[in-house]
Design an enzyme around this catalytic site. Structure first.
Site, mmCIF file in Angstrom:
data_model
loop_
_atom_site.group_PDB
_atom_site.id
_atom_site.type_symbol
_atom_site.label_atom_id
_atom_site.label_comp_id
_atom_site.label_asym_id
_atom_site.label_seq_id
_atom_site.Cartn_x
_atom_site.Cartn_y
_atom_site.Cartn_z
ATOM 1 N N TYR A 1 0.854 -1.203 0.000
ATOM 2 C CA TYR A 1 0.000 0.000 0.000
ATOM 3 C C TYR A 1 0.881 1.241 0.000
ATOM 4 C CZ TYR A 1 -5.013 -0.109 -0.006
ATOM 5 O OH TYR A 1 -6.306 -0.148 -0.405
ATOM 6 N N GLU B 133 -0.503 4.836 -0.581
ATOM 7 C CA GLU B 133 -1.308 6.044 -0.877
ATOM 8 C C GLU B 133 -0.443 7.290 -0.787
ATOM 9 O OE1 GLU B 133 -4.560 6.119 1.828
ATOM 10 O OE2 GLU B 133 -5.804 4.827 0.580
ATOM 11 N N ASP C 217 -6.396 12.896 -25.585
ATOM 12 C CA ASP C 217 -6.421 11.506 -25.127
ATOM 13 C C ASP C 217 -5.771 10.692 -26.236
ATOM 14 O OD1 ASP C 217 -6.955 8.872 -24.595
ATOM 15 O OD2 ASP C 217 -9.083 9.150 -24.139
ATOM 16 N N THR D 276 -3.635 5.334 -22.303
ATOM 17 C CA THR D 276 -3.531 4.002 -21.704
ATOM 18 C C THR D 276 -2.128 3.510 -22.031
ATOM 19 O OG1 THR D 276 -4.395 2.990 -23.710
ATOM 20 C CG2 THR D 276 -5.982 3.421 -21.960
ATOM 21 N N LYS E 229 -2.276 -0.355 -25.323
ATOM 22 C CA LYS E 229 -2.685 -0.508 -26.737
ATOM 23 C C LYS E 229 -1.417 -0.525 -27.596
ATOM 24 C CE LYS E 229 -7.253 1.475 -25.970
ATOM 25 N NZ LYS E 229 -7.251 2.005 -24.606
ATOM 26 N N ARG F 180 -1.857 -3.118 -18.582
ATOM 27 C CA ARG F 180 -3.072 -2.308 -18.588
ATOM 28 C C ARG F 180 -2.873 -1.164 -17.598
ATOM 29 N NH1 ARG F 180 -6.770 -5.225 -21.435
ATOM 30 N NH2 ARG F 180 -8.249 -3.531 -21.302
HETATM 31 C C1 LIG Z 1 -9.312 6.849 -26.626
HETATM 32 C C2 LIG Z 1 -9.519 6.016 -25.397
HETATM 33 N N1 LIG Z 1 -9.492 6.618 -24.199
HETATM 34 C C3 LIG Z 1 -9.688 5.925 -23.061
HETATM 35 C C4 LIG Z 1 -9.906 4.573 -23.086
HETATM 36 C C5 LIG Z 1 -10.221 3.871 -21.788
HETATM 37 O O1 LIG Z 1 -9.270 3.017 -21.362
HETATM 38 P P1 LIG Z 1 -9.614 1.893 -20.253
HETATM 39 O O2 LIG Z 1 -10.352 0.828 -20.956
HETATM 40 O O3 LIG Z 1 -8.245 1.502 -19.779
HETATM 41 O O4 LIG Z 1 -10.423 2.554 -19.189
HETATM 42 C C6 LIG Z 1 -9.933 3.893 -24.303
HETATM 43 C C7 LIG Z 1 -10.172 2.436 -24.331
HETATM 44 O O5 LIG Z 1 -10.425 1.798 -25.271
HETATM 45 C C8 LIG Z 1 -9.751 4.643 -25.500
HETATM 46 O O6 LIG Z 1 -9.833 4.065 -26.696
#
Ligand SMILES: Cc1ncc(COP(=O)(O)O)c(C=O)c1O
Length: 395
Positions: free
Chosen positions: A43, A45, A196, A222, A225, A231
Site C-alpha cells: 500500500y 497512498e 487523449d 492508456t 494498446k 493495462r
Molecule cells: C481513446 C480512449 N481513451 C480511453 C480509453 C479507456 O481506457 P480503459 O479501458 O483503460 O479505461 C480507451 C479504451 O479503449 C480509448 O480508446
C-alpha cells in the site's frame, strides 16, 4: 474448473486466434513478471516527492523502495516522449485518467467540446451513459461525410459554446489528428486543450504520428494498446497543472496506487525507449496499410479511404447492406478471427449492431506479422464475408 484452468484456456485462445482488436496487444515476459510481482502487496497512498507538484510523502511506512520505483517510472515516461511535462503514473486505467484529467481543471456542469462515440470518440469523451456525459455539458464536433475530423466544425462550435476544455483523441479514427490546429482553436476561445492519445501513443513515442507535447495542456493515455504494456493509464500535464492533476488522482478519484502495475508501466516505458520498439511501430503502420489497401482492392469501402495509423474501419453499408458489423464479428469469431463491430459515419444501425468493423494490426505485428500476412488475412476475411452473403441468398 479452477482459476488456473480458465487462465490456461484463455492463453490458448490468445495463442491460436488472429487478434485484430485495435486496442489489444501482447505484453512481454518482463511486463508479466513485473505485474505478477510482490509489489501487489504494497500500500502506498500518496506520492513520492515530486519536483513539480511538491507533493510529499505517503500515508504508509515501508515506502522507500516503491518511492524510488515510482520516480523512476515517471522519469522513463518523460524519456519515452522526450518531454519535461509532469507525469502521474497512478491512473488505474484510461477511463480513470480521463476522469481525473477533467476533475483537475473543470467543475461539474462545465462545457467540454469533444468527438462523440458514434464518430470514433470514447465513452469517457461525453457519452450520456458515462460519468463524462452525466457530469459535464457536452458539445460534440462532427466528422465530414468521408469520416475526417471536421476542423471547421470544431472552430464554429468552440466560438458558439465557449467550452472550458476541448478534447482531441479517439478510439476509432484512422487518420493523423492535427493537434496544432485544435490547439490554436482552444487558445482562441480560452479553453484548456486536452489530448487523449490512448490509441496512438505508441505511434507518437516512435515518431510515426505528430506529438501533442508542447501543444496540449493535459495528455492522457492508456499503456496497453500501441504502447504494448501493462493495462493502465497515465496523465501528462504542463508543470503548472501538476498539483491539480496529482490531487485529482489522489485523493480526488483513487485510493492506493497499484505498485505492481506501476512496475509494469516502468518496464513498458523501458521497452518503448528501445530502437526495437520504433521498428515494431513502423511495421504496425506498414501492415495496417497493406491490409487496408487489400480490402480496397477487394472492393470494400474504408472510412476516409485509407489509414495513417494502426487501425482502419471497414464500412459495409454499400457493399453488404444486409450484413451488420455484429454479424461479421460473430462469424469471424467462429473462424478464430477476433475484431469488433464499429459505427460508421452516418450510421443507420444502433451501436449494438453497427454497419462496420474496426481492424487493427498492433497485436498481430507483435506476433511477427509482415505485410504479406496482413494481405492474406484480408483475403481470408473477404472469403468468410462472401460465404455469409451466399448463405443469406440461399435463405
Ligand atoms: C481513446 C480512449 N481513451 C480511453 C480509453 C479507456 O481506457 P480503459 O479501458 O483503460 O479505461 C480507451 C479504451 O479503449 C480509448 O480508446
Amino acid at each position: 474448473m479452477n482459476t488456473f484452468d480458465f487462465i490456461e484456456l484463455e492463453k490458448r485462445r490468445q495463442q491460436n486466434n488472429i487478434e485484430l482488436i485495435a486496442s489489444e496487444n501482447f505484453v512481454s515476459e518482463n511486463v508479466m513478471r513485473a505485474v505478477g510481482s510482490c509489489l501487489t502487496n504494497k500500500y502506498a497512498e500518496g506520492y513520492p516527492t515530486d519536483r513539480y507538484s511538491g507533493n510529499k510523502g505517503r500515508y504508509y511506512g515501508g515506502c522507500e523502495i516503491v518511492n524510488g520505483l515510482e520516480e523512476y517510472c515517471c522519469a522513463k515516461w518523460r524519456e519515452v516522449f522526450s518531454t519535461d511535462y509532469h507525469v502521474n503514473v497512478q491512473p488505474h486505467a484510461g477511463s480513470s485518467a480521463n476522469l481525473a484529467a477533467y476533475m483537475s481543471v473543470l467543475t461539474p456542469g462545465d462545457t467540454i467540446l469533444s468527438m462523440d462515440l458514434n464518430n470514433g470518440g470514447h465513452l469517457t469523451h461525453g457519452s450520456s451513459v458515462n460519468f463524462s456525459g452525466k457530469l459535464f455539458n457536452m458539445v460534440f464536433y462532427s466528422v465530414t461525410p468521408e469520416g475526417y475530423i471536421d476542423y471547421d466544425d470544431i472552430e464554429k462550435k468552440a466560438a458558439e459554446n465557449k467550452p472550458k476544455l476541448i478534447l482531441a483523441g479517439a478510439s476509432a479514427y484512422s487518420r493523423i489528428i492535427d493537434f496544432e490546429r485544435i490547439g490554436t482553436i482552444a487558445k482562441s476561445c480560452g479553453a484548456y486543450f486536452m489530448v487523449d492519445m490512448a490509441h496512438i501513443a505508441g505511434l507518437i513515442a516512435a515518431g510515426e504520428h505528430p506529438s501533442p507535447f508542447g501543444i496540449a495542456d493535459i495528455i492522457t493515455t492508456t499503456t496497453h494498446k500501441t504502447l504494448r504494456g501493462t493495462r493502465g493509464g497515465l496523465i501528462f500535464c504542463r508543470p503548472e497543472l501538476a498539483k491539480k492533476v496529482d490531487s485529482a488522482i489522489f485523493p480526488g478519484t483513487q485510493g492506493g496506487p497499484l505498485m505492481h502495475i506501476i512496475a509494469g508501466k516502468a518496464v513498458t516505458a523501458e521497452e518503448a525507449c528501445t530502437p526495437e520498439f520504433k521498428e515494431y511501430i513502423r511495421q504496425v503502420v506498414k501492415n495496417t496499410k497493406a491490409m487496408c489497401d487489400e480490402f480496397i482492392k477487394l472492393g470494400y469501402d474504408i472510412v476516409t479511404g485509407g489509414t495513417d495509423n494502426h487501425l482502419f474501419l471497414v464500412d459495409l453499408t454499400r457493399t453488404h447492406p444486409d450484413l451488420s458489423g455484429k454479424d461479421v464479428q460473430n462469424e469471424l469469431d467462429r473462424h478464430g478471427i477476433t475484431l469488433n463491430k464499429n459505427c460508421v459515419p452516418g450510421e443507420k444501425r444502433s451501436p449494438a449492431k453497427a454497419s462496420g468493423v474496426r481492424i487493427g494490426c498492433a497485436a498481430m505485428t507483435t506476433k511477427g506479422w509482415k505485410e504479406e500476412d496482413a494481405i492474406q488475412c484480408a483475403r481470408k476475411i473477404d472469403e468468410i464475408i462472401a460465404g455469409m452473403e451466399k448463405e443469406l441468398r440461399r435463405k
